[in-house]
Design a protein around this motif. Structure first.
Motif, PDB file in Angstrom:
ATOM      1  N   UNK A  68     -46.097 -64.199 -74.410  1.00 50.22           N
ATOM      2  CA  UNK A  68     -46.615 -63.407 -75.524  1.00 50.22           C
ATOM      3  C   UNK A  68     -47.485 -64.300 -76.399  1.00 50.22           C
ATOM      4  N   UNK A  69     -48.036 -63.715 -77.456  1.00 46.15           N
ATOM      5  CA  UNK A  69     -48.751 -64.484 -78.471  1.00 46.15           C
ATOM      6  C   UNK A  69     -47.901 -64.468 -79.729  1.00 46.15           C
ATOM      7  N   UNK A  70     -47.525 -65.632 -80.218  1.00 42.19           N
ATOM      8  CA  UNK A  70     -46.741 -65.733 -81.445  1.00 42.19           C
ATOM      9  C   UNK A  70     -47.683 -65.685 -82.637  1.00 42.19           C
ATOM     10  N   UNK A  71     -47.599 -64.612 -83.399  1.00 42.76           N
ATOM     11  CA  UNK A  71     -48.447 -64.498 -84.587  1.00 42.76           C
ATOM     12  C   UNK A  71     -48.021 -65.498 -85.648  1.00 42.76           C
ATOM     13  N   UNK A  72     -46.725 -65.761 -85.764  1.00 43.41           N
ATOM     14  CA  UNK A  72     -46.255 -66.684 -86.805  1.00 43.41           C
ATOM     15  C   UNK A  72     -46.611 -68.135 -86.483  1.00 43.41           C
ATOM     16  N   UNK A  73     -46.583 -68.492 -85.207  1.00 43.07           N
ATOM     17  CA  UNK A  73     -46.898 -69.873 -84.820  1.00 43.07           C
ATOM     18  C   UNK A  73     -48.360 -70.046 -84.408  1.00 43.07           C
ATOM     19  N   UNK A  74     -49.041 -68.933 -84.152  1.00 42.77           N
ATOM     20  CA  UNK A  74     -50.443 -68.996 -83.765  1.00 42.77           C
ATOM     21  C   UNK A  74     -50.672 -69.673 -82.427  1.00 42.77           C
ATOM     22  N   UNK A  80     -38.390 -67.487 -73.467  1.00 45.23           N
ATOM     23  CA  UNK A  80     -37.324 -68.309 -72.907  1.00 45.23           C
ATOM     24  C   UNK A  80     -37.614 -69.793 -72.897  1.00 45.23           C
ATOM     25  N   UNK A  81     -38.788 -70.185 -73.385  1.00 50.06           N
ATOM     26  CA  UNK A  81     -39.177 -71.598 -73.360  1.00 50.06           C
ATOM     27  C   UNK A  81     -38.180 -72.479 -74.115  1.00 50.06           C
ATOM     28  N   UNK A  82     -37.702 -72.002 -75.267  1.00 54.39           N
ATOM     29  CA  UNK A  82     -36.738 -72.807 -76.024  1.00 54.39           C
ATOM     30  C   UNK A  82     -35.310 -72.299 -75.874  1.00 54.39           C
ATOM     31  N   UNK A  83     -35.131 -71.010 -75.573  1.00 57.83           N
ATOM     32  CA  UNK A  83     -33.786 -70.437 -75.502  1.00 57.83           C
ATOM     33  C   UNK A  83     -33.228 -70.357 -74.090  1.00 57.83           C
ATOM     34  N   UNK A  84     -34.106 -70.395 -73.099  1.00 56.20           N
ATOM     35  CA  UNK A  84     -33.669 -70.195 -71.722  1.00 56.20           C
ATOM     36  C   UNK A  84     -33.555 -68.733 -71.335  1.00 56.20           C
ATOM     37  N   UNK A  85     -33.849 -67.820 -72.262  1.00 53.83           N
ATOM     38  CA  UNK A  85     -33.717 -66.381 -72.021  1.00 53.83           C
ATOM     39  C   UNK A  85     -35.043 -65.830 -71.483  1.00 53.83           C
ATOM     40  N   UNK A  86     -35.342 -66.182 -70.259  1.00 54.97           N
ATOM     41  CA  UNK A  86     -36.628 -65.918 -69.623  1.00 54.97           C
ATOM     42  C   UNK A  86     -36.785 -64.443 -69.263  1.00 54.97           C
ATOM     43  N   UNK A  87     -38.026 -63.972 -69.327  1.00 55.07           N
ATOM     44  CA  UNK A  87     -38.386 -62.650 -68.810  1.00 55.07           C
ATOM     45  C   UNK A  87     -39.309 -62.846 -67.615  1.00 55.07           C
ATOM     46  N   UNK A  88     -38.904 -62.316 -66.472  1.00 56.58           N
ATOM     47  CA  UNK A  88     -39.757 -62.307 -65.286  1.00 56.58           C
ATOM     48  C   UNK A  88     -40.421 -60.939 -65.202  1.00 56.58           C
ATOM     49  N   UNK A 108     -33.346 -62.367 -68.544  1.00 58.12           N
ATOM     50  CA  UNK A 108     -32.221 -63.281 -68.356  1.00 58.12           C
ATOM     51  C   UNK A 108     -31.540 -63.463 -69.705  1.00 58.12           C
ATOM     52  N   UNK A 109     -30.348 -62.876 -69.892  1.00 56.31           N
ATOM     53  CA  UNK A 109     -29.619 -63.006 -71.148  1.00 56.31           C
ATOM     54  C   UNK A 109     -30.198 -62.128 -72.242  1.00 56.31           C
ATOM     55  N   UNK A 110     -29.902 -62.467 -73.503  1.00 53.27           N
ATOM     56  CA  UNK A 110     -30.386 -61.649 -74.614  1.00 53.27           C
ATOM     57  C   UNK A 110     -31.903 -61.747 -74.770  1.00 53.27           C
ATOM     58  N   UNK A 111     -32.513 -60.652 -75.188  1.00 50.23           N
ATOM     59  CA  UNK A 111     -33.953 -60.646 -75.440  1.00 50.23           C
ATOM     60  C   UNK A 111     -34.262 -60.982 -76.896  1.00 50.23           C
ATOM     61  N   UNK A 112     -33.326 -60.701 -77.782  1.00 49.20           N
ATOM     62  CA  UNK A 112     -33.561 -60.829 -79.222  1.00 49.20           C
ATOM     63  C   UNK A 112     -33.162 -62.214 -79.738  1.00 49.20           C
ATOM     64  N   UNK A 113     -33.918 -62.702 -80.711  1.00 51.44           N
ATOM     65  CA  UNK A 113     -33.604 -64.010 -81.304  1.00 51.44           C
ATOM     66  C   UNK A 113     -32.266 -64.002 -82.042  1.00 51.44           C
ATOM     67  N   UNK A 114     -31.704 -62.804 -82.289  1.00 51.18           N
ATOM     68  CA  UNK A 114     -30.393 -62.706 -82.941  1.00 51.18           C
ATOM     69  C   UNK A 114     -29.254 -62.902 -81.949  1.00 51.18           C
ATOM     70  N   UNK A 115     -29.591 -63.047 -80.667  1.00 51.43           N
ATOM     71  CA  UNK A 115     -28.580 -63.180 -79.627  1.00 51.43           C
ATOM     72  C   UNK A 115     -28.160 -61.852 -79.024  1.00 51.43           C
ATOM     73  N   UNK A 139     -26.930 -67.150 -82.033  1.00 53.19           N
ATOM     74  CA  UNK A 139     -28.311 -67.641 -82.023  1.00 53.19           C
ATOM     75  C   UNK A 139     -28.417 -69.158 -82.190  1.00 53.19           C
ATOM     76  N   UNK A 140     -27.461 -69.771 -82.877  1.00 51.70           N
ATOM     77  CA  UNK A 140     -27.484 -71.230 -83.024  1.00 51.70           C
ATOM     78  C   UNK A 140     -27.301 -71.924 -81.676  1.00 51.70           C
ATOM     79  N   UNK A 141     -26.578 -71.263 -80.761  1.00 48.82           N
ATOM     80  CA  UNK A 141     -26.428 -71.816 -79.417  1.00 48.82           C
ATOM     81  C   UNK A 141     -27.732 -71.707 -78.633  1.00 48.82           C
ATOM     82  N   UNK A 142     -28.508 -70.661 -78.925  1.00 47.22           N
ATOM     83  CA  UNK A 142     -29.781 -70.469 -78.230  1.00 47.22           C
ATOM     84  C   UNK A 142     -30.855 -71.424 -78.727  1.00 47.22           C
ATOM     85  N   UNK A 143     -30.921 -71.592 -80.036  1.00 46.51           N
ATOM     86  CA  UNK A 143     -32.059 -72.291 -80.637  1.00 46.51           C
ATOM     87  C   UNK A 143     -31.682 -73.523 -81.437  1.00 46.51           C
TER      88      UNK A 143
END
Length: 146
Positions: A68-74, A80-88, A108-115, A139-143
């Protein structure tokens, strides 16, 4: 709606178009983005909505891993790059107006940053709203600490 999408309204099933041409005709917003809805391909569960720019969509189509494009990070956000919760990616569709994407994904796993499995966990009623699902993962375990 662009002329190309207007023509597709009456196109026969199986009609083929160059992806490049349809992306040229797609209705990107002023920031060069298009909304992308991610849906679990085998259950139909709506997981999330995020934004894609053309480069993110082209990367997704080429690699099969959703970006995706992160609007907040530009910058590109490879799910899943940082959480491991990849979407194929399983399927990708443009809507009839060429202004929204529907991605069929294998989450793979939760889609939401809230877990949670889905970002759509706040159920609205006429008078009250309620949270209708619990996090699958802290979420602390994810990120880590944010």
């Amino acid at each position: 709606m662009t002329q190309r999408f207007k023509q597709l309204e009456t196109a026969a099933q199986g009609t083929r178009e160059a992806t490049r041409d349809l992306l040229d005709a797609a209705r990107w917003n002023d920031a060069g983005l298009i909304p992308a809805i991610a849906q679990q391909h085998d259950s139909g569960e709506v997981l999330m909505m995020a934004w894609m720019n053309r480069a993110a969509l082209e990367e997704t189509l080429a690699t099969g891993r959703v970006c995706y494009w992160s609007r907040s990070r530009g910058k590109p956000w490879r799910k899943g790059e940082s959480s491991g919760q990849v979407q194929q990616l399983v399927t990708a569709h443009l809507d009839c107006d060429g202004d929204t994407l529907l991605l069929g994904v294998d989450q793979q796993g939760p889609a939401c940053h809230t877990g949670r499995r889905s970002c759509f966990y706040v159920a609205l009623g006429a008078d009250t709203a309620h949270v209708d699902s619990a996090p699958l993962v802290d979420p602390h375990e994810l990120y880590g600490e944010r």
